[in-house]
Scaffold this active site. Structure first.
Site, mmCIF file in Angstrom:
data_model
loop_
_atom_site.group_PDB
_atom_site.id
_atom_site.type_symbol
_atom_site.label_atom_id
_atom_site.label_comp_id
_atom_site.label_asym_id
_atom_site.label_seq_id
_atom_site.Cartn_x
_atom_site.Cartn_y
_atom_site.Cartn_z
ATOM 1 N N ASP A 1 0.823 -1.210 0.000
ATOM 2 C CA ASP A 1 0.000 0.000 0.000
ATOM 3 C C ASP A 1 0.861 1.267 0.000
ATOM 4 O OD1 ASP A 1 -2.072 -1.759 0.269
ATOM 5 O OD2 ASP A 1 -2.873 -0.898 2.127
ATOM 6 N N ASP A 2 0.230 2.356 -0.363
ATOM 7 C CA ASP A 2 0.714 3.738 -0.179
ATOM 8 C C ASP A 2 1.733 4.236 -1.208
ATOM 9 O OD1 ASP A 2 -0.893 3.512 2.010
ATOM 10 O OD2 ASP A 2 0.652 3.882 3.519
ATOM 11 N N HIS B 1 -5.492 2.837 -3.948
ATOM 12 C CA HIS B 1 -5.617 2.997 -2.494
ATOM 13 C C HIS B 1 -6.252 4.360 -2.229
ATOM 14 C CE1 HIS B 1 -4.709 1.950 1.597
ATOM 15 N NE2 HIS B 1 -3.682 2.764 1.769
ATOM 16 N N HIS C 1 -5.533 9.121 0.481
ATOM 17 C CA HIS C 1 -5.508 8.417 1.769
ATOM 18 C C HIS C 1 -6.424 9.001 2.835
ATOM 19 C CE1 HIS C 1 -3.777 5.643 4.742
ATOM 20 N NE2 HIS C 1 -3.227 5.020 3.722
ATOM 21 N N TYR D 1 -6.900 2.410 5.777
ATOM 22 C CA TYR D 1 -7.215 1.849 7.100
ATOM 23 C C TYR D 1 -8.177 0.658 7.010
ATOM 24 C CZ TYR D 1 -5.736 6.670 7.626
ATOM 25 O OH TYR D 1 -5.067 7.862 7.476
ATOM 26 N N HIS E 1 3.773 -2.247 3.141
ATOM 27 C CA HIS E 1 3.833 -0.916 2.532
ATOM 28 C C HIS E 1 5.149 -0.788 1.782
ATOM 29 C CE1 HIS E 1 0.956 -0.665 5.835
ATOM 30 N NE2 HIS E 1 0.333 0.249 5.103
HETATM 31 NI NI NI Z 1 -2.497 3.144 3.452
#
Ligand code: NI
Length: 387
Positions: free
Chosen positions: A170-171, A221, A225, A262, A314
């Site tokens: 993610d991210d 994603h 965020h 989340y 991540h």
């Molecule tokens: Ni995230």
């Protein structure tokens, strides 16, 4: 008179013997001779048929080598740069001019026998060809000298009866760390899924392109965020629509998977993503990399994976690079197939419909166990809500 009878008897014996010898002689010579003739006849006929076949073959060959109108252009396009053993790929072949007399191509591969290409351009990677990157070349046979090559990464076949997991990041993307993790995946012919932030896709489209070209699944994603369950309708729609557009701008294709920040989703969120053809994909194994900030701890968490797990990591953290380098080959050595989320679901016969939320696939091996999905990324929210 007595002598006369003797002569008659002798004559009779001579006649009987004569008939007998004749009949034996006929059997010995007559029938086999006939049979030989028949055989000879068959052979002659076969020879004639062979000659006819050969002539026809020659005629066909002559037809094939009619190069009177040579090709002036040859374009071979592979839809992707990777392929799994067990899956065919349809190549796009374009030749010019339309009236070219001989458009037959000769296919060669840098690794002999690794792939087979049919006359209509269906490329099949052969068993044993996995974990190779090969160069496939199409060459015109009309003397025009035209040829085109492309590289192909050949991934191992997926065996649905054997353990598999989906590693997810993610991210990102973040060039330094994401690329180092991609190197490890590429080297091991392993796949993973990247849930990118739309704004980062805009900053680093080349990294996202690399993910895609290596066969990684690229999901979203959201754009920036936000916790989706806390947003109003308009802001929620913006987070999703801008994220979808970012992926589409970079890759030319829309994502089909979204990981909500989340892991936070509710009916409103699921309804919103459904409109964009997205399905929500959470996770079943949280490495808690964001909390431990330690390669060894992340490695150990990943190695607790069981069949069917979707593993959360991540790709923006430097401390995760070493963990990825270690666990990718070690998971494979432990018997896990490293597949994308979509491959995991497809091979387990489970669907990923828009507007639904998922955590993992059902296990098919004894090693697997159900893991409760908990949302602790960034420590903020712990709630994943079923539709
Ligand atoms: Ni995230």
């Amino acid at each position: 008179m007595k002598k006369g009878i003797q002569y008659l008897l002798l004559l009779l014996v001579v006649v009987i013997l004569g008939v007998g010898i004749f009949s034996v002689a006929r059997r010995l010579t007559g029938s086999p001779a006939k049979s030989r003739r028949e055989n000879t006849g068959t052979r002659t006929e076969t020879k004639a048929a062979d000659k006819k076949d050969k002539k026809e073959a020659e005629a066909t060959t002559e037809k094939k080598v009619d190069n009177s109108v040579p090709m002036t252009a040859l374009t071979v396009t592979a839809p992707q740069g990777y392929l799994r053993v067990g899956k065919d790929m349809q190549l796009s072949i374009k030749t010019e001019p339309a009236e070219a007399t001989n458009t037959d191509l000769e296919w060669t591969c840098s690794k002999e026998g690794a792939v087979t290409v049919s006359g209509d351009g269906v490329l099949t990677p052969n068993e044993g060809a996995e974990k190779n990157t090969v160069t496939v070349t199409a060459k015109a046979t009309d003397g025009s000298g035209l040829e085109q090559s492309f590289d192909l990464r050949i991934l191992p076949a997926i065996d649905p009866s054997k353990p598999m997991v989906a590693i997810t990041f993610d991210d990102g993307p973040k060039p330094e760390t994401t690329n180092a993790m991609l190197d490890a995946l590429e080297e091991n012919y392993a796949l993973a899924t990247f849930f990118c932030l739309g704004q980062n896709v805009g900053y680093y489209p080349d990294v996202v392109k690399r993910e895609y070209e290596l066969g990684m699944e690229v999901g979203t994603h959201t754009f920036s965020h936000q916790q989706l369950t806390a947003l109003g309708a308009e802001a929620l729609d913006q987070e999703i629509s801008k994220a979808v557009k970012a992926n589409e701008d970079a890759l030319g294709v829309k994502p089909s998977l979204m990981r909500p920040p989340y892991g936070s989703a509710n009916k409103t969120v699921l309804q919103a993503v459904k409109g964009y053809g997205l399905c929500c994909m959470n996770w079943s194994l949280d490495t808690e990399d964001w909390k431990t900030k330690n390669a060894d701890a992340t490695y150990k968490m990943v190695m607790t994976a069981t069949d069917g797990d979707v593993i959360l990591l991540h790709d923006i953290h430097e401390y995760n690079v070493d963990a990825v380098k270690r666990f990718v080959p070690d998971l494979m050595a432990a018997g896990f197939q490293l597949v994308t989320v979509s491959e995991l679901y497809e091979n387990r016969g489970e669907t990923l419909d828009p507007g639904t939320i998922h955590f993992r696939t059902d296990p098919t091996t004894e090693s697997a166990g159900e893991t409760e999905a908990a949302s602790t990324e960034d420590g903020a929210v712990s709630a994943t809500t079923a539709p």
